[in-house]
Motif scaffolding. Structure first.
Motif, PDB file in Angstrom:
ATOM      1  N   THR A   2       5.551  10.805   3.811  1.00  0.00           N
ATOM      2  CA  THR A   2       5.472   9.374   4.078  1.00  0.00           C
ATOM      3  C   THR A   2       5.455   8.615   2.757  1.00  0.00           C
ATOM      4  O   THR A   2       4.813   9.030   1.799  1.00  0.00           O
ATOM      5  N   GLN A   3       6.181   7.512   2.709  1.00  0.00           N
ATOM      6  CA  GLN A   3       6.234   6.733   1.477  1.00  0.00           C
ATOM      7  C   GLN A   3       4.983   5.865   1.317  1.00  0.00           C
ATOM      8  O   GLN A   3       4.450   5.362   2.306  1.00  0.00           O
ATOM      9  N   PRO A   4       4.496   5.694   0.068  1.00  0.00           N
ATOM     10  CA  PRO A   4       3.363   4.790  -0.157  1.00  0.00           C
ATOM     11  C   PRO A   4       3.685   3.382   0.339  1.00  0.00           C
ATOM     12  O   PRO A   4       4.842   2.957   0.356  1.00  0.00           O
ATOM     13  N   LEU A   5       2.664   2.685   0.751  1.00  0.00           N
ATOM     14  CA  LEU A   5       2.823   1.344   1.310  1.00  0.00           C
ATOM     15  C   LEU A   5       3.303   0.365   0.242  1.00  0.00           C
ATOM     16  O   LEU A   5       2.770   0.322  -0.867  1.00  0.00           O
ATOM     17  N   ASP A   6       4.322  -0.419   0.570  1.00  0.00           N
ATOM     18  CA  ASP A   6       4.818  -1.460  -0.330  1.00  0.00           C
ATOM     19  C   ASP A   6       3.998  -2.730  -0.087  1.00  0.00           C
ATOM     20  O   ASP A   6       4.010  -3.291   1.005  1.00  0.00           O
ATOM     21  N   LEU A   7       3.278  -3.171  -1.121  1.00  0.00           N
ATOM     22  CA  LEU A   7       2.403  -4.339  -0.981  1.00  0.00           C
ATOM     23  C   LEU A   7       2.994  -5.595  -1.612  1.00  0.00           C
ATOM     24  O   LEU A   7       2.286  -6.583  -1.799  1.00  0.00           O
ATOM     25  N   SER A   8       4.279  -5.567  -1.936  1.00  0.00           N
ATOM     26  CA  SER A   8       4.901  -6.763  -2.507  1.00  0.00           C
ATOM     27  C   SER A   8       4.843  -7.894  -1.492  1.00  0.00           C
ATOM     28  O   SER A   8       4.979  -7.688  -0.291  1.00  0.00           O
ATOM     29  N   GLY A   9       4.617  -9.087  -1.980  1.00  0.00           N
ATOM     30  CA  GLY A   9       4.466 -10.247  -1.111  1.00  0.00           C
ATOM     31  C   GLY A   9       3.023 -10.541  -0.759  1.00  0.00           C
ATOM     32  O   GLY A   9       2.725 -11.574  -0.164  1.00  0.00           O
ATOM     33  N   ARG A  10       2.098  -9.622  -1.123  1.00  0.00           N
ATOM     34  CA  ARG A  10       0.678  -9.868  -0.870  1.00  0.00           C
ATOM     35  C   ARG A  10      -0.038 -10.195  -2.179  1.00  0.00           C
ATOM     36  O   ARG A  10       0.339  -9.723  -3.255  1.00  0.00           O
ATOM     37  N   HIS A  11      -1.065 -11.013  -2.085  1.00  0.00           N
ATOM     38  CA  HIS A  11      -1.866 -11.407  -3.243  1.00  0.00           C
ATOM     39  C   HIS A  11      -3.307 -10.960  -3.007  1.00  0.00           C
ATOM     40  O   HIS A  11      -3.907 -11.277  -1.975  1.00  0.00           O
ATOM     41  N   GLU A  27      -5.276  -2.017 -10.815  1.00  0.00           N
ATOM     42  CA  GLU A  27      -4.074  -1.338 -11.315  1.00  0.00           C
ATOM     43  C   GLU A  27      -3.251  -0.737 -10.178  1.00  0.00           C
ATOM     44  O   GLU A  27      -2.020  -0.809 -10.171  1.00  0.00           O
ATOM     45  N   LEU A  28      -3.937  -0.132  -9.240  1.00  0.00           N
ATOM     46  CA  LEU A  28      -3.230   0.540  -8.156  1.00  0.00           C
ATOM     47  C   LEU A  28      -2.536  -0.458  -7.221  1.00  0.00           C
ATOM     48  O   LEU A  28      -1.394  -0.235  -6.801  1.00  0.00           O
ATOM     49  N   LEU A  29      -3.198  -1.561  -6.907  1.00  0.00           N
ATOM     50  CA  LEU A  29      -2.558  -2.590  -6.086  1.00  0.00           C
ATOM     51  C   LEU A  29      -1.344  -3.178  -6.802  1.00  0.00           C
ATOM     52  O   LEU A  29      -0.291  -3.410  -6.194  1.00  0.00           O
ATOM     53  N   HIS A  30      -1.498  -3.426  -8.101  1.00  0.00           N
ATOM     54  CA  HIS A  30      -0.400  -3.951  -8.911  1.00  0.00           C
ATOM     55  C   HIS A  30       0.792  -2.987  -8.883  1.00  0.00           C
ATOM     56  O   HIS A  30       1.950  -3.413  -8.753  1.00  0.00           O
ATOM     57  N   ALA A  31       0.505  -1.687  -9.002  1.00  0.00           N
ATOM     58  CA  ALA A  31       1.567  -0.686  -9.007  1.00  0.00           C
ATOM     59  C   ALA A  31       2.290  -0.611  -7.671  1.00  0.00           C
ATOM     60  O   ALA A  31       3.452  -0.198  -7.613  1.00  0.00           O
TER      61      ALA A  31
END
Length: 477
Positions: A2-11, A27-31
């Motif tokens: 399973t691919q890691p969750l893409d969190l782009s678009g969230r702040h 760091e992990l959320l940013h990555a």
């Protein structure tokens, strides 16, 4: 996989962003592609590091720092009266615990949760570096800086995620691990749990979070962990027990033998009869201490269970150089040394001082201890005194309150009154100076505790006249 969750678009906005645990989450959320901001009451190298990666880090807490669209991340240490927390609640913004944010960052990966009252930072650091050395390229969230990474966070391309699992506030119940590595279950945080039985119960709740097909790896030299292993096996979980046969309360699967310690190293042979295969490996560490050999045995077993070759795990463990504030060398001057350590529970204090004794030998050992939390100090006062008695000079400064309010009539003398010859010096800078003055050539000073005491190692060196600092380098708040 399973691919890691893409969190782009969230702040995400992290309150207390510079803390060891929160900076790793940032760091992990940013990555994972998220926009990340945050604040802390004082500037720090951790905030500088996050800014250099492109995150927004404010000094001081203020409502205007908070974007109304952000998800707010807090730890249990953040009080409701914090202005950013307060305005988030007033607006009805989403507020999540840092463990929930960490679980988001780990989605889609094999989660290795390292838990226990002691040793989880070192053990998760060992496992991270060993897997990295073996070419697995894990992601990790370690609650202290790994010198090789310059951070406690690592974002890799592999499918394994390693993280400390914090029992202090029950937040480890937000995880769904594939591997639960439990170093020990010695009672702590009795202000929250009230009894040994309740403390052990939360680890049984943690076990229930283990994914089907997962494994519990635990050290059966510890009574609480041995009981958890029995409980798990009775309920059909896979269990790997490790320990020295002569010290264990149950027969270990991974047997630790021939343990040897030197001032800057330790070693042992680990053997695992795994079905028809007998795995046996010499593990050599570049860090001292019997407890670290046991930590390494747990990390070795976990890595092998995950599919890493036994010899590659052993080689990787040899590459581990410690973590910040875990028996950290802070300097040497005029034939005397300073080491800083995070120990804040009697068992940890005893282990750290035993480790220090292997370094200093017959030389003079001084400790400047800053108790952490009023509740813990009161609960374990006599045990702290007993553990500290291993030092030649004991100086105890004021209690670091952390998340607690002071208890009326309670100070560090609840410890020193149980230890003849121990000194109570409220101010940590003056305590450090006195320790330096009382430590002769050939001696060692340990600054010890989970609070601000880490700042005074330069004061000790300054008192000896070598590369130190005065009051202006220390934030005593």
């Amino acid at each position: 996989m399973t691919q890691p969750l893409d969190l782009s678009g969230r702040h995400f906005h992290l309150i207390g962003m510079g803390g060891a645990g929160m900076s790793v989450v940032a760091e992990l959320l940013h990555a994972r592609g998220a926009q990340v901001s945050g604040s802390d009451q004082a500037d720090s190298p951790a905030l500088d590091h996050l800014r250099a990666m492109g995150m927004t880090a404010y000094v001081g807490h203020a409502a205007e720092h908070l974007d109304p669209a952000a998800t707010v991340v807090v730890s249990s240490a953040i009080r409701p009266r914090n202005p950013e927390f307060a305005v988030a609640k007033e607006r009805g913004q989403e507020v999540i615990h840092r463990s929930v944010a960490l679980a988001l960052a780990a989605q889609g990966m094999r989660f290795v949760a390292v838990a226990g009252a002691h040793g989880k930072t070192t053990t998760s650091g060992m496992l991270t570096m060993a897997l990295r050395h073996a070419g697995v390229d894990p992601s990790a969230a370690v609650g202290s800086v790994l010198p090789e990474l310059g951070s406690g966070a690592m974002v890799g391309s592999g499918d394994i995620f390693i993280a400390e699992a914090d029992e202090s506030d029950g937040s480890f119940l937000n995880y769904t691990p594939t591997v639960e590595l439990v170093t020990n279950i010695e009672p702590d945080h009795l202000d929250r749990y009230g009894s040994t039985e309740a403390f052990e119960e939360v680890f049984r709740d943690f076990l229930a979070r283990l994914l089907p097909g997962g494994v519990l790896v635990t050290c059966v030299e510890d009574a609480g962990a041995a009981r958890l292993a029995d409980y798990a096996q009775e309920r059909g979980y896979e269990v790997i027990r490790y320990g020295r046969p002569e010290c264990s309360l149950a027969t270990p699967d991974v047997v630790v033998e021939g343990l040897a310690c030197a001032p800057a190293a330790a070693s042992a042979r680990v053997t695992w009869q795994r079905g028809e295969h007998r795995l046996s490996q010499e593990v050599r560490l570049a860090v001292p201490g019997e407890h670290n050999v046991l930590n390494a045995a747990g990390a070795w077993a976990s890595g092998v269970w995950l599919g890493i070759e036994p010899d590659a795990m052993a080689e990787g463990l040899a590459s581990f150089r410690g973590t910040a504030r875990r028996f950290e060398w802070r300097g040497e001057c005029a034939g005397r040394r300073v080491i800083d350590d995070y120990a804040h529970h009697p068992t940890e204090v005893a282990a750290a001082l035993a480790q220090a004794r292997t370094v200093v030998g017959e030389g003079h050992l001084s400790v400047v201890f800053q108790p952490h939390l009023y509740s813990r100090t009161v609960s374990f006062a006599e045990r702290f005194a007993q553990a500290l008695s291993a030092a030649d000079t004991v100086i105890v400064c004021d209690i670091y309150a952390a998340r607690e309010d002071p208890l009326e009539g309670v100070d560090s003398q609840v410890i020193t009154r149980h230890l003849p010859g121990a000194r109570y010096v409220p101010d940590m800078v003056e305590a450090a100076r006195l320790a330096a003055q009382l430590t002769p050539e050939g001696g060692l000073v340990m600054t010890m505790g989970a609070g601000s005491i880490t700042q005074v190692a330069p004061v000790v060196l300054g008192e000896w006249g070598c590369g130190g600092a005065g009051d202006e380098s220390v934030d005593a708040s």
